[in-house]
Write a protein that holds these residues in place. Structure first.
Motif, PDB file in Angstrom:
ATOM      1  N   ARG A 157      -1.277   3.288  13.198  1.00 22.45           N
ATOM      2  CA  ARG A 157      -2.070   2.115  12.813  1.00 22.45           C
ATOM      3  C   ARG A 157      -3.219   2.586  11.932  1.00 22.45           C
ATOM      4  O   ARG A 157      -3.861   3.595  12.223  1.00 22.45           O
ATOM      5  CB  ARG A 157      -2.610   1.420  14.067  1.00 22.45           C
ATOM      6  CG  ARG A 157      -3.168   0.024  13.846  1.00 22.45           C
ATOM      7  CD  ARG A 157      -3.338  -0.663  15.204  1.00 22.45           C
ATOM      8  NE  ARG A 157      -3.789  -2.032  15.080  1.00 22.45           N
ATOM      9  CZ  ARG A 157      -5.046  -2.428  15.269  1.00 22.45           C
ATOM     10  NH1 ARG A 157      -5.967  -1.545  15.593  1.00 22.45           N
ATOM     11  NH2 ARG A 157      -5.369  -3.697  15.147  1.00 22.45           N
ATOM     12  N   GLU A 163      -8.571  -4.713   6.223  1.00 21.73           N
ATOM     13  CA  GLU A 163      -7.112  -4.743   6.352  1.00 21.73           C
ATOM     14  C   GLU A 163      -6.617  -3.761   7.399  1.00 21.73           C
ATOM     15  O   GLU A 163      -7.162  -2.675   7.562  1.00 21.73           O
ATOM     16  CB  GLU A 163      -6.461  -4.434   5.005  1.00 21.73           C
ATOM     17  CG  GLU A 163      -6.755  -5.471   3.937  1.00 21.73           C
ATOM     18  CD  GLU A 163      -5.848  -5.309   2.738  1.00 21.73           C
ATOM     19  OE1 GLU A 163      -4.620  -5.244   2.936  1.00 21.73           O
ATOM     20  OE2 GLU A 163      -6.372  -5.237   1.621  1.00 21.73           O
ATOM     21  N   ILE A 165      -2.920  -1.957   8.827  1.00 25.83           N
ATOM     22  CA  ILE A 165      -1.486  -1.715   8.646  1.00 25.83           C
ATOM     23  C   ILE A 165      -0.942  -1.184   9.958  1.00 25.83           C
ATOM     24  O   ILE A 165      -1.452  -0.211  10.511  1.00 25.83           O
ATOM     25  CB  ILE A 165      -1.220  -0.698   7.523  1.00 25.83           C
ATOM     26  CG1 ILE A 165      -1.824  -1.177   6.206  1.00 25.83           C
ATOM     27  CG2 ILE A 165       0.271  -0.451   7.361  1.00 25.83           C
ATOM     28  CD1 ILE A 165      -1.726  -0.157   5.092  1.00 25.83           C
ATOM     29  N   GLU A 166       0.095  -1.834  10.459  1.00 21.91           N
ATOM     30  CA  GLU A 166       0.707  -1.452  11.732  1.00 21.91           C
ATOM     31  C   GLU A 166       2.093  -0.898  11.467  1.00 21.91           C
ATOM     32  O   GLU A 166       2.938  -1.583  10.874  1.00 21.91           O
ATOM     33  CB  GLU A 166       0.801  -2.673  12.637  1.00 21.91           C
ATOM     34  CG  GLU A 166       1.191  -2.355  14.061  1.00 21.91           C
ATOM     35  CD  GLU A 166      -0.015  -2.213  14.978  1.00 21.91           C
ATOM     36  OE1 GLU A 166       0.041  -1.328  15.849  1.00 21.91           O
ATOM     37  OE2 GLU A 166      -0.983  -2.968  14.823  1.00 21.91           O
ATOM     38  N   LYS A 167       2.326   0.360  11.844  1.00 21.14           N
ATOM     39  CA  LYS A 167       3.631   1.034  11.810  1.00 21.14           C
ATOM     40  C   LYS A 167       4.125   1.351  10.401  1.00 21.14           C
ATOM     41  O   LYS A 167       4.543   2.468  10.133  1.00 21.14           O
ATOM     42  CB  LYS A 167       4.678   0.247  12.584  1.00 21.14           C
ATOM     43  CG  LYS A 167       4.373   0.203  14.074  1.00 21.14           C
ATOM     44  CD  LYS A 167       5.495  -0.437  14.860  1.00 21.14           C
ATOM     45  CE  LYS A 167       5.155  -0.419  16.343  1.00 21.14           C
ATOM     46  NZ  LYS A 167       6.190  -1.088  17.153  1.00 21.14           N
ATOM     47  N   GLN A 168       4.120   0.397   9.484  1.00 17.20           N
ATOM     48  CA  GLN A 168       4.504   0.745   8.121  1.00 17.20           C
ATOM     49  C   GLN A 168       3.910  -0.243   7.125  1.00 17.20           C
ATOM     50  O   GLN A 168       3.692  -1.413   7.429  1.00 17.20           O
ATOM     51  CB  GLN A 168       6.018   0.815   7.967  1.00 17.20           C
ATOM     52  CG  GLN A 168       6.769  -0.466   8.212  1.00 17.20           C
ATOM     53  CD  GLN A 168       8.267  -0.288   7.993  1.00 17.20           C
ATOM     54  OE1 GLN A 168       8.779   0.826   7.951  1.00 17.20           O
ATOM     55  NE2 GLN A 168       8.975  -1.384   7.842  1.00 17.20           N
ATOM     56  N   GLY A 169       3.624   0.307   5.943  1.00 18.94           N
ATOM     57  CA  GLY A 169       3.042  -0.507   4.890  1.00 18.94           C
ATOM     58  C   GLY A 169       2.058   0.314   4.080  1.00 18.94           C
ATOM     59  O   GLY A 169       1.785   1.479   4.376  1.00 18.94           O
ATOM     60  N   GLU A 170       1.528  -0.297   3.018  1.00 12.16           N
ATOM     61  CA  GLU A 170       0.590   0.406   2.156  1.00 12.16           C
ATOM     62  C   GLU A 170      -0.392  -0.583   1.554  1.00 12.16           C
ATOM     63  O   GLU A 170      -0.132  -1.792   1.495  1.00 12.16           O
ATOM     64  CB  GLU A 170       1.337   1.164   1.055  1.00 12.16           C
ATOM     65  CG  GLU A 170       2.207   0.287   0.176  1.00 12.16           C
ATOM     66  CD  GLU A 170       3.049   1.095  -0.793  1.00 12.16           C
ATOM     67  OE1 GLU A 170       2.881   2.324  -0.855  1.00 12.16           O
ATOM     68  OE2 GLU A 170       3.881   0.492  -1.488  1.00 12.16           O
ATOM     69  N   VAL A 171      -1.531  -0.047   1.107  1.00 15.31           N
ATOM     70  CA  VAL A 171      -2.565  -0.885   0.529  1.00 15.31           C
ATOM     71  C   VAL A 171      -3.388  -0.033  -0.431  1.00 15.31           C
ATOM     72  O   VAL A 171      -3.551   1.173  -0.228  1.00 15.31           O
ATOM     73  CB  VAL A 171      -3.467  -1.489   1.633  1.00 15.31           C
ATOM     74  CG1 VAL A 171      -4.204  -0.403   2.406  1.00 15.31           C
ATOM     75  CG2 VAL A 171      -4.461  -2.481   1.044  1.00 15.31           C
ATOM     76  N   SER A 247      -1.410   4.446   3.308  1.00 20.80           N
ATOM     77  CA  SER A 247      -0.089   3.997   3.762  1.00 20.80           C
ATOM     78  C   SER A 247       0.197   4.529   5.151  1.00 20.80           C
ATOM     79  O   SER A 247      -0.366   5.539   5.589  1.00 20.80           O
ATOM     80  CB  SER A 247       0.999   4.476   2.790  1.00 20.80           C
ATOM     81  OG  SER A 247       1.102   5.889   2.810  1.00 20.80           O
ATOM     82  N   TRP A 249       3.787   5.311   7.261  1.00 25.30           N
ATOM     83  CA  TRP A 249       5.246   5.357   7.304  1.00 25.30           C
ATOM     84  C   TRP A 249       5.665   6.175   8.515  1.00 25.30           C
ATOM     85  O   TRP A 249       4.818   6.719   9.242  1.00 25.30           O
ATOM     86  CB  TRP A 249       5.831   5.947   6.017  1.00 25.30           C
ATOM     87  CG  TRP A 249       5.388   5.236   4.766  1.00 25.30           C
ATOM     88  CD1 TRP A 249       4.568   5.714   3.804  1.00 25.30           C
ATOM     89  CD2 TRP A 249       5.730   3.900   4.375  1.00 25.30           C
ATOM     90  NE1 TRP A 249       4.364   4.774   2.822  1.00 25.30           N
ATOM     91  CE2 TRP A 249       5.074   3.648   3.143  1.00 25.30           C
ATOM     92  CE3 TRP A 249       6.520   2.887   4.933  1.00 25.30           C
ATOM     93  CZ2 TRP A 249       5.184   2.443   2.467  1.00 25.30           C
ATOM     94  CZ3 TRP A 249       6.633   1.682   4.256  1.00 25.30           C
ATOM     95  CH2 TRP A 249       5.978   1.464   3.036  1.00 25.30           C
ATOM     96  N   THR A 253       0.647   9.108   8.139  1.00 30.77           N
ATOM     97  CA  THR A 253      -0.232   8.325   7.267  1.00 30.77           C
ATOM     98  C   THR A 253      -0.640   9.156   6.060  1.00 30.77           C
ATOM     99  O   THR A 253      -0.711  10.387   6.119  1.00 30.77           O
ATOM    100  CB  THR A 253      -1.497   7.890   8.017  1.00 30.77           C
ATOM    101  OG1 THR A 253      -2.190   9.057   8.467  1.00 30.77           O
ATOM    102  CG2 THR A 253      -1.161   7.017   9.205  1.00 30.77           C
TER     103      THR A 253
END
Length: 702
Positions: A157, A163, A165-171, A247, A249, A253
């Motif tokens: 996390r 913002e 991001i939980e478990k997966q994603g990017e910003v 991110s 993944w 992180t």
């Protein structure tokens, strides 16, 4: 134990408390941060974060090269020979400066990288990066400049500003108003890890603290990183592409803190190609604790000072900087702090301020506290001067103190410079080291009020040896080197020496005594040596009180275990020697050996149950060396002593019998060493001292 750097073969690991950092020896000094582990490889039981600097540019270094005219990514890890400057080791913190070349994959040199890293036992790491691209003929536009931080896969996390991001994603977020929190927090099964910074742009303090006394240039300069920061200090000094990419993944992180992102900067001046900023990382299991630490860096306090000048709080190393005004001491008071933050204070001496070669005593609300003493030698951190890395053995410049503030009443820190004795770390902070000669010294200089002209001795953390032992009345040493860790007599391999430090502590640092603890092994940790050294201040003569213990952990490939071998002179040229002879005394015998002799070594003691052995190296105007050894197990192990056949070093050791010596075997010895007399001291007087000493179990002059 105090903070210390240990050699893990592929990495330098710095440990203090449970916190640890690791620096890759052959990969640009790339930094990892986490919790302490075994002294092997990375040296961390849990790697929370790894950091590395990156530059992307158009390469024009070598026409005809495969990367000519291409966009190339320059990785910090590409430098196989980074240089490590040991800045500080001690009770309060660790510091290391790493210098690395910016090299592309084809081996072209594009500039210089530097990182200053400071680690505290609470789990706070302050790291300042500086990247400088040079040689305008060798490159075209600069496209990217960033620091990449990779988190452990246990972090699932990520919070970047508002913002999550939980478990997966990017910003991606730009620095500035869209990221007012100036922080990124990772969460997972291993707890919390925060990455944060104090400001997007600007120095904590601007200028040079020249002080009131000329020569002004020798006073106290801004930090080396501030001097290197030609392009400004901070993330947003190079335009509106400055941003953070983050991110999460499956593999972990990633966060990229970018001065430039997807740009095309044509370099017009050094400021266009120099990138400098500070990141702070903290580990904790508690959300409130992490918030408090971020707040402590981003919203520092302003103490009141009597006897000094408050300069600033600097996020580079996380200290409140107090300049000396009254040479005898200062009082620093912090108001009640509901947050109860831990503050670190650096009380510094400008180069033109009076030196202090006695003791330093510090209290927090009246209770004594430990002080980390540091000297920069005679060098300011001047990046414009190619320094020769001259020998450093000066007295205290900086006092480093840590204190937790009280929530309901003020916290008063008092620092007094008083008569006594001090042990001061000799920092390898320096100017431009063009040929990279740093990384050769890690010395503790011991100064006493009884000699204002020269230190009593220096203790070397690399070798586990005393250097340049000097009488109170002298400026030149009487002993050049005195090992304080077990080894094989005349060993020719690192395997034969138990001097690779694993633990170190200045257990007492004045005013009445200096006490050191040193624990070390050979490279594969087959055996361990421990040393306890105490140096009293009130004794009429320089006196070393030593206790040593050797533990065979797995095996010892030698037939002897040597614990003493003094080297009086730095040269084997007889014309440089200044003693005449060595006298050995046991209860039932004496031996006399002149320096200039037709025979070779002499050895004895193998048939004696005498627990004490005395020797004197004499006579010399610099002082005579007296030593008394105690064997705690004289019926089981015998002292063996000898004088080198080619020199005048004096060996004292135990005979181990057959090699290898099995695991769980232990050797112990106690001894005292004093400097006494002068060139007129007679053989008859020393014999009488020796006989009284072996009877009394201590050196008895009268």
């Amino acid at each position: 134990m105090d903070g210390v750097f240990t050699d893990c073969r592929t990495h330098w690991k710095g440990r203090i408390g449970q916190a640890a950092m690791s620096l890759a020896k052959t990969e640009g000094g790339a930094l990892s941060f986490g919790t302490d582990g075994a002294d092997r490889q990375l040296g961390l039981s849990h790697k929370a974060l790894s950091f590395a600097a990156r530059i992307r540019l158009i390469c024009r270094s070598e026409p005809g090269s495969p990367d000519y005219g291409q966009s190339v990514l320059i990785r910090q890890e590409n430098d196989p020979q980074p240089k490590f400057h040991f800045l500080e080791e001690g009770a309060v913190r660790l510091g290391m400066r790493v210098a690395f070349d910016l090299i592309d994959d084809e081996g072209h040199y594009h500039g210089d990288g530097r990182q200053d890293v400071w680690l505290y036992p609470e789990g706070d790491l302050h790291c300042t990066f500086n990247l400088q691209v040079i040689d305008r003929l060798g490159h075209g536009p600069i496209q990217d400049a960033f620091v990449e931080a990779n988190g452990d896969a246990s972090y699932t996390r990520l919070r970047l500003g508002p913002e999550t991001i939980e478990k997966q994603g990017e910003v991606t977020r730009p620095f500035g108003d869209a990221l007012a929190e100036c922080s990124l927090v990772l969460e997972g099964s291993e707890g919390l890890c925060a990455l944060y910074w104090a400001r997007n742009e600007g120095h904590a303090w601007q200028g040079s603290d020249h002080g009131p006394t000329p020569p002004f240039y020798a006073s106290h300069w801004p930090s080396g990183m501030q001097q290197w920061a030609h392009g400004g200090m901070g993330w947003t000094c190079h335009g509106d592409t400055a941003s953070i990419y983050a991110s999460v993944w499956e593999e972990g992180t990633t966060a990229r803190f970018a001065w430039l992102r997807e740009s095309l900067v044509e370099v017009q001046s050094a400021s266009d190609a120099t990138f400098t900023a500070t990141l702070v990382a903290s580990l904790s299991d508690d959300e409130k604790n992490i918030e408090g630490r971020i707040n402590a860096v981003q919203h520092p306090l302003e103490p009141t000072v009597d006897g000094g000048t408050f300069r600033c709080y600097t996020d580079e190393d996380g200290t409140y900087e107090i300049g000396q005004a009254d040479p005898t001491g200062a009082t620093i008071v912090f108001a009640p702090d509901p947050q109860q933050r831990t503050i670190r204070l650096r009380y510094f001496r400008r180069k033109t301020d009076p030196r202090h070669r006695g003791a330093v005593h510090a209290t927090i609300n009246g209770a004594p506290t430990r002080v980390q003493l540091v000297s920069e030698g005679e060098l300011t951190d001047d990046i414009c001067v190619p320094m020769d890395m001259s020998h450093k053995n000066d007295s205290i410049d900086d006092c480093i103190i840590s204190a937790q503030l009280h929530s309901e009443h003020p916290t008063e820190i008092r620092i007094d410079k008083i008569p006594g004795i001090q042990a001061t770390y000799q920092s390898e902070i320096t100017g431009v080291d063009l040929n990279r000669r740093a990384g050769n010294h890690r010395d503790i200089a011991v100064w006493s009020s009884k000699n204002q002209q020269a230190p009593l001795l220096e203790f070397d953390l690399f070798s586990g040896a005393i250097h340049r032992l000097t009488d109170y009345r002298q400026t030149e040493p009487v002993i050049w080197e005195m090992p304080l860790a077990f080894f094989k007599s005349c060993g020719i391999s690192k395997h034969d020496y138990l001097n690779q430090v694993r633990a170190f502590s200045i257990e007492e640092n004045g005013p009445d005594a200096v006490s050191l603890y040193f624990c070390a092994t050979n490279p594969n940790q087959r055996a361990q040596s421990e040393t306890w050294l105490r140096i009293p201040f009130d004794h009429p003569r320089p006196r070393l009180e030593v206790r040593m213990k050797m533990d065979v952990i797995e095996g010892w490939d030698a037939q002897n275990a040597e614990f003493s071998d003094i080297f009086p002179y730095p040269s084997r040229l007889p014309e440089t020697w200044f003693h005449d002879a060595v006298l050995f005394v046991e209860r039932d015998r004496t031996y006399y050996k002149p320096n200039f002799r037709p025979d070779l070594s002499v050895g004895s003691g193998s048939g004696s149950d005498d627990p004490f052995l005395f020797y004197a190296l004499y006579p010399a105007d610099r002082g005579n060396v007296l030593a008394l050894f105690e064997n705690p197990q004289p019926t089981e192990r015998k002292f063996h002593y000898s004088v080198c056949g080619n020199y005048i070093d004096i060996h004292v050791n135990y005979n181990c019998g057959e090699a290898p010596v099995p695991a769980d075997t232990t050797f112990e010895v106690n001894y005292v060493c004093e400097l006494y007399g002068d060139g007129q001291t007679s053989l008859e007087e020393l014999k009488a001292i020796g006989q009284r000493s072996v009877e009394a179990g201590d050196i008895m002059i009268e």
